[in-house]
Design a protein around this motif. Structure first.
Motif, short mmCIF file in Angstrom:
data_model
loop_
_atom_site.label_atom_id
_atom_site.label_comp_id
_atom_site.label_asym_id
_atom_site.label_seq_id
_atom_site.Cartn_x
_atom_site.Cartn_y
_atom_site.Cartn_z
N SER A 428 0.71 -1.24 -0.13
CA SER A 428 0.06 0.14 -0.12
C SER A 428 0.80 1.28 0.02
O SER A 428 0.49 2.37 -0.40
CB SER A 428 -1.16 0.09 1.26
OG SER A 428 -0.07 -0.02 2.45
N GLU A 429 1.94 1.29 0.41
CA GLU A 429 2.73 2.37 0.63
C GLU A 429 3.77 2.65 -0.54
O GLU A 429 4.75 3.33 -0.56
CB GLU A 429 3.52 2.57 2.06
CG GLU A 429 2.72 2.56 3.06
CD GLU A 429 3.17 2.77 4.38
OE1 GLU A 429 4.55 3.06 4.40
OE2 GLU A 429 2.70 2.41 5.52
N GLY A 430 3.97 1.72 -1.66
CA GLY A 430 4.90 1.63 -2.87
C GLY A 430 5.05 0.30 -2.96
O GLY A 430 5.24 -0.62 -2.04
N CYS A 431 5.48 0.15 -4.28
CA CYS A 431 5.86 -1.39 -4.71
C CYS A 431 7.27 -1.75 -4.20
O CYS A 431 8.42 -1.10 -4.10
CB CYS A 431 6.09 -1.14 -6.10
SG CYS A 431 6.70 -2.75 -6.93
N ILE A 432 7.61 -3.00 -3.25
CA ILE A 432 8.76 -3.25 -2.79
C ILE A 432 9.13 -4.42 -3.78
O ILE A 432 9.00 -5.35 -3.74
CB ILE A 432 8.44 -3.64 -1.35
CG1 ILE A 432 8.00 -2.71 -0.49
CG2 ILE A 432 9.83 -4.04 -0.72
CD1 ILE A 432 7.51 -3.39 0.89
N VAL A 433 10.53 -3.92 -4.10
CA VAL A 433 11.04 -4.73 -5.13
C VAL A 433 12.45 -5.40 -4.45
O VAL A 433 13.12 -4.95 -3.74
CB VAL A 433 11.88 -4.17 -6.19
CG1 VAL A 433 12.74 -5.29 -7.32
CG2 VAL A 433 10.83 -3.39 -6.98
N HIS A 434 12.27 -6.78 -4.31
CA HIS A 434 13.06 -7.72 -3.39
C HIS A 434 14.62 -7.76 -3.82
O HIS A 434 15.62 -7.25 -3.18
CB HIS A 434 12.69 -9.04 -3.17
CG HIS A 434 13.30 -9.86 -2.37
ND1 HIS A 434 14.80 -10.56 -2.64
CD2 HIS A 434 13.01 -10.46 -1.23
CE1 HIS A 434 15.20 -11.15 -1.51
NE2 HIS A 434 14.10 -11.12 -0.65
N ARG A 435 14.77 -8.06 -5.23
CA ARG A 435 15.97 -7.67 -5.94
C ARG A 435 16.88 -9.06 -5.57
O ARG A 435 18.02 -9.07 -6.25
CB ARG A 435 16.82 -6.50 -5.80
CG ARG A 435 16.17 -5.40 -6.35
CD ARG A 435 17.18 -4.36 -6.69
NE ARG A 435 17.85 -3.66 -5.60
CZ ARG A 435 19.01 -2.84 -5.36
NH1 ARG A 435 19.37 -2.48 -6.58
NH2 ARG A 435 19.38 -2.28 -4.50
N ASP A 436 16.71 -9.93 -4.92
CA ASP A 436 17.55 -10.99 -4.41
C ASP A 436 16.74 -12.35 -4.51
O ASP A 436 17.06 -13.15 -3.41
CB ASP A 436 18.46 -10.71 -3.42
CG ASP A 436 19.70 -11.61 -3.32
OD1 ASP A 436 19.99 -12.27 -4.36
OD2 ASP A 436 20.35 -11.82 -2.37
N ILE A 437 15.77 -12.81 -5.30
CA ILE A 437 15.02 -13.84 -5.16
C ILE A 437 16.00 -14.93 -5.62
O ILE A 437 16.48 -15.16 -6.83
CB ILE A 437 13.65 -13.68 -5.90
CG1 ILE A 437 12.93 -12.84 -5.37
CG2 ILE A 437 13.05 -15.00 -6.07
CD1 ILE A 437 12.47 -12.89 -4.02
N LYS A 438 16.29 -16.07 -4.83
CA LYS A 438 17.04 -17.21 -5.06
C LYS A 438 16.65 -18.35 -3.93
O LYS A 438 15.86 -18.00 -3.10
CB LYS A 438 18.48 -17.02 -5.23
CG LYS A 438 18.98 -16.35 -3.79
CD LYS A 438 20.51 -15.93 -3.86
CE LYS A 438 21.06 -15.37 -2.71
NZ LYS A 438 22.56 -15.06 -2.77
N VAL A 495 10.27 -10.75 -11.14
CA VAL A 495 9.54 -11.95 -11.93
C VAL A 495 10.49 -12.75 -12.55
O VAL A 495 10.28 -14.09 -12.47
CB VAL A 495 8.64 -11.36 -12.76
CG1 VAL A 495 7.88 -12.23 -13.75
CG2 VAL A 495 7.57 -10.39 -12.22
N TYR A 496 11.45 -12.31 -13.14
CA TYR A 496 12.55 -12.84 -13.89
C TYR A 496 13.16 -13.99 -12.62
O TYR A 496 13.18 -15.10 -13.12
CB TYR A 496 13.59 -12.05 -14.53
CG TYR A 496 14.65 -12.85 -15.21
CD1 TYR A 496 14.56 -13.17 -16.49
CD2 TYR A 496 15.73 -13.09 -14.38
CE1 TYR A 496 15.41 -13.84 -17.29
CE2 TYR A 496 16.75 -13.78 -15.14
CZ TYR A 496 16.74 -14.03 -16.49
OH TYR A 496 17.64 -14.80 -17.03
N SER A 497 13.74 -13.39 -11.75
CA SER A 497 14.36 -14.25 -10.77
C SER A 497 13.36 -15.39 -10.23
O SER A 497 13.81 -16.41 -10.06
CB SER A 497 14.81 -13.07 -9.60
OG SER A 497 15.57 -12.25 -10.06
#
Length: 613
Positions: A428-438, A495-497
Motif C-alpha cells: 500500500s505504501e509503494g512497490c517493494i522490489v526484493h532484488r535477490d530472489i533465489k 518476476v525474472y528471478s
C-alpha cells in the motif's frame, strides 16, 4: 565461538579470593565422584567390557582428535545407544552434551579435546535426526550397513566382515560429496554415519558382544593390521587397575558430601564474582560502525545485548546455522522461550542493510515473509532477530541428494513464494522490489510453508512511479538481463528471478549448467530440452515420475514466460493464479486415480508405455 565473554576487573583484584577459588575448583575436579557431576546428563557411563586399554580404542578413522580417547568414546557410544534404544533420539543437545562430557572425565581427563562434541544436535541435517528419520531418509544405507556388519566369532572371517563393514560405513557419506554450502563436508558425513551406526547398534544393544565388535572394527579401521602384535599396553592396564583399587577404598557417600559442599561454595563465589565484574559483552576493538545510526519509528522492539548473547549461548558455533555476506546467522532461544534466528552484522558494508530492514521492512507483515521480530544495536555491531524456519532454505531441498520434495510440495512452495512477492509488489505504501530472489532466500517453516527472507537489497518504488534507477545488485544467474543493461529497478526483475527459481524447482538443476561444452543459463536449457515436447529430460529425477504431465507443462510454460522479455512477463498475481491452476490439476488427478492405476497421474514416459501396450 566468535569471541569469548571477557570481564573487566578492578585495578587491584583480591588475589587471596582468586587463589582460594582456584584451589576449590581443583579440589572438586580431583575428588568429587561422577554422581555429583551428572545431574543434567541422561547417560549412565560404565567401564567398557572390552579389552581395550585407554590408548588402544582407535581414532575412528580420524574422527577423534586424540587416539587415547578411543576407550572413553566407546563407553560414551554404548551409553548413548542405551538412551537411543529407550527414546529413539540419537544425539544430545549442547547443554546436556557438555554435562555428559564433564561426567566422562572420570574415564578420560582430557575428554573435551577428543572431538566428541561434534556429535551434538542442533546443527541441522543428520545431527537432528531420530531413529525414525534415519529409517526414512537413510533407510538403504542403514540396511546395507547392517548386512555388511554382521560379525561372526573371530579369526579371518571376522577380518573380512570388518573390511566390508568399513566400506559400508564410508559409503554413507557419499551423498554429501556435492554439498555446496560452507560447512565441513567431512564432519557432516561423519555425523550421518554415526546416526546410522547408532540406529543399528541401539536395536541390538542387549547383544553387547555384537555392539563391541562394531565399535572395535570402526574404531580401528585405519590401523587394525598394524596393531595385531600390540594388543595390550601393560602400563595403561596397571594404571587402570590401580585407579580402580583406589576407587574401591573411597567412601563414595563421603566424597559426594564433600563435593556437594565445595560445589555450593564455588557456585556462590562465582555468582558474587559474576555480579561484581560481569559486563554484557567484551570490550571490542572493532570500529564504531553503528555509532551514528538513527532509527526512526522502528516497527519491532529493541532487544538488550544481554538477551542476544544469552539466547545464542554467547554466539556459540554449535548454534551457527548459516553464513552470508552480511554476517553469521545463529539459532537461539529468547527468555520468552521463543526459538529465533539471529543475524550478526559486523561488516561496515552492511550497515545500510541493517537500517533498511529495521526502519522500513519491520512494518511489513505477511504469512509468506519471514517476520522480523526485533533488533539489537550497539556502537560496533548489530543484530536482526527473525522467526526461526526449522526446515532451512529451499536450496538444500532442491540440490541435496538426501533431500526430497514431492511434486505437490514443490507447487505449494512455489505458490507461497509467489504470494509473498505479489504482496510486496502491491504494498500500500509503494512497490517493494526484493532484488535477490533465489532458493537460499526462500525459507521453509515447520509444515514446509515458504517464506521470503533477506531484504537487504530491496528497493521501495514510490506510489505513481514504475521504476527507479539504481546500481545493479543481486546474485549471478538470477538477475534480470534488462536490469543489468539499463540499471532500472522494477517489479519485473523479481518476476525474472522467480522464473529461474521455478525452473530449478521443476528440474533440480543449478542456475548455470557447467557440464556442457558451452555453459548455458537454465532458461535456455529448458527451451532446448522441451523444444520437441518431451519434458522428461528436464524433470527432476528425484520426482521419480510422480507428477501430472499437464500440470508440469503448465508450470514450465509459466516459468519460461517469467524469463521472457520484460513486456512479455506476467504479473505476480497472474503467476499465483496459474500455479494454483497447476496445483488443482495435480490434486484432482491424484485424488481420482486408484493406487494401482496411473490413468491420470503420470509422466509422458508412462503415457508412451500405455500406448505401446
Amino acid at each position: 565461538m566468535l569471541y569469548s565473554l571477557n570481564t573487566t576487573m578492578p585495578k587491584r583484584p583480591n588475589l587471596l579470593f582468586v587463589m582460594c577459588l582456584l584451589i576449590m575448583i581443583t579440589a572438586v575436579e580431583k575428588f568429587a565422584v561422577s554422581e555429583s557431576l551428572t545431574a543434567d546428563c541422561s547417560l549412565h557411563f560404565e567401564p567398557s567390557a572390552s579389552d581395550n586399554t585407554a590408548c588402544e580404542g582407535g581414532d575412528w578413522g580420524g574422527f577423534l582428535q586424540k587416539n587415547c580417547c578411543g576407550s572413553s568414546f566407546q563407553i560414551y557410544l554404548y551409553a548413548l545407544g542405551l538412551r537411543t534404544n529407550q527414546t529413539g533420539r540419537l544425539f544430545l543437545n549442547s547443554s546436556e552434551q557438555s554435562s555428559c562430557l564433564t561426567s566422562l572425565k572420570t574415564f578420560e581427563a582430557d575428554v573435551f579435546s577428543c572431538g566428541i562434541e561434534k556429535l551434538t544436535s542442533g546443527a541441522g541435517d543428520c545431527s537432528d535426526y531420530s531413529v525414525g528419520d534415519v529409517i526414512h531418509h537413510l533407510g538403504e544405507e542403514l540396511k546395507s550397513f547392517g548386512e555388511h556388519c554382521n560379525f561372526p566369532g573371530s579369526g579371518e572371517q571376522w577380518n573380512q566382515t570388518c573390511s566390508s563393514c568399513v566400506r559400508s560405513w564410508r559409503a554413507i557419506g557419499e551423498a554429501y560429496s556435492t554439498a555446496s554450502d560452507g560447512l565441513s563436508l567431512q564432519n557432516e558425513a561423519d555425523i550421518c554415519r554415526f546416526a546410522v551406526m547408532l540406529s543399528l547398534t541401539s536395536s541390538r544393544i542387549e547383544d553387547e558382544n555384537y555392539v563391541q565388535n562394531v565399535y572395535k572394527c570402526l574404531a580401528e579401521q585405519e590401523s587394525y593390521s598394524e596393531r595385531i602384535n600390540s594388543r595390550f599396553s601393560l602400563c595403561s592396564a596397571e594404571n587402570r587397575v590401580s585407579r580402580n583399587n583406589r576407587k574401591k577404598k573411597l567412601d563414595a557417600g563421603f566424597w559426594i558430601l564433600i563435593g556437594g559442599i565445595l560445589a555450593t561454595i564455588i557456585v556462590t563465589a562465582l555468582f558474587i564474582l559474576f555480579k561484581r565484574f560481569y559486563k554484557s559483552k567484551p570490550p571490542s576493538t572493532r570500529p564504531a560502525l553503528f555509532k551514528d545510526v538513527q532509527l526512526k519509528d522502528p516497527g519491532c522492539p529493541k532487544f538488550p545485548i544481554k538477551e542476544v548473547y544469552s539466547a545464542t549461548q554467547n554466539l556459540n558455533e554449535l548454534n551457527l546455522i548459516g553464513e552470508g555476506t552480511a554476517g553469521k546467522v545463529y539459532k537461539g532461544v529468547l527468555s520468552s522461550n521463543r526459538h529465533v534466528a539471529i543475524k550478526h552484522i559486523i561488516n561496515d558494508g552492511n550497515v545500510e542493510t541493517f537500517v533498511r530492514e529495521v526502519a522500513s521492512l519491520s512494518h511489513v507483515r505477511h504469512p509468506n515473509l519471514v517476520a522480523l521480530l526485533g533488533y539489537c544495536l550497539t556502537v560496533d555491531e548489530g543484530f536482526l532477530i527473525y522467526e526461526l524456519c526449522p526446515n532451512g532454505n529451499l536450496s538444500k531441498w532442491i540440490f541435496r541428494k538426501d533431500k526430497t520434495l514431492s511434486w505437490i510440495q514443490r507447487l505449494e512452495i512455489a505458490i507461497d513464494s509467489a504470494r509473498g512477492l505479489w504482496f510486496l509488489h502491491t504494498y500500500s505504501e509503494g512497490c517493494i522490489v526484493h532484488r535477490d530472489i533465489k532458493p537460499t532466500n526462500i525459507l521453509l517453516g515447520p509444515n514446509f510453508e515458504a517464506k521470503l527472507s533477506d531484504f537487504g537489497l530491496s528497493k521501495v518504488i514510490d506510489l505513481g512511479e514504475s521504476q527507479v534507477s539504481s546500481e545493479v545488485r543481486g546474485t549471478f544467474g538470477y538477475v534480470d538481463p534488462e536490469y543489468q543493461s539499463n540499471c532500472q529497478v522494477n517489479s519485473s526483475g523479481d518476476v525474472y528471478s522467480f522464473g529461474i527459481v521455478l525452473l530449478q524447482i521443476l528440474s533440480g538443476k543449478k542456475v548455470i549448467n557447467m557440464n556442457l561444452k558451452r555453459p548455458m543459463p537454465l532458461n535456455k536449457v529448458a527451451k532446448v530440452l522441451t523444444r520437441g515436447g518431451n519434458i522428461i529430460e528436464f524433470a527432476d529425477p528425484k520426482l521419480n515420475g510422480m507428477y501430472s504431465a499437464e500440470a508440469f507443462d503448465v508450470t514450465l510454460q509459466l516459468a519460461l514466460s517469467c524469463t521472457a522479455l520484460k513486456h512479455q512477463r506476467p504479473s505476480m498475481e497472474q503467476v499465483v493464479l496459474t500455479l494454483e491452476k497447476a496445483l488443482h490439476i495435480s490434486t484432482t488427478a491424484k485424488e481420482s486415480t486408484p493406487e494401482t492405476s496411473t490413468e491420470h497421474f503420470y509422466t509422458p514416459e508412462r503415457q508412451v508405455l500405455k500406448t505401446e501396450i
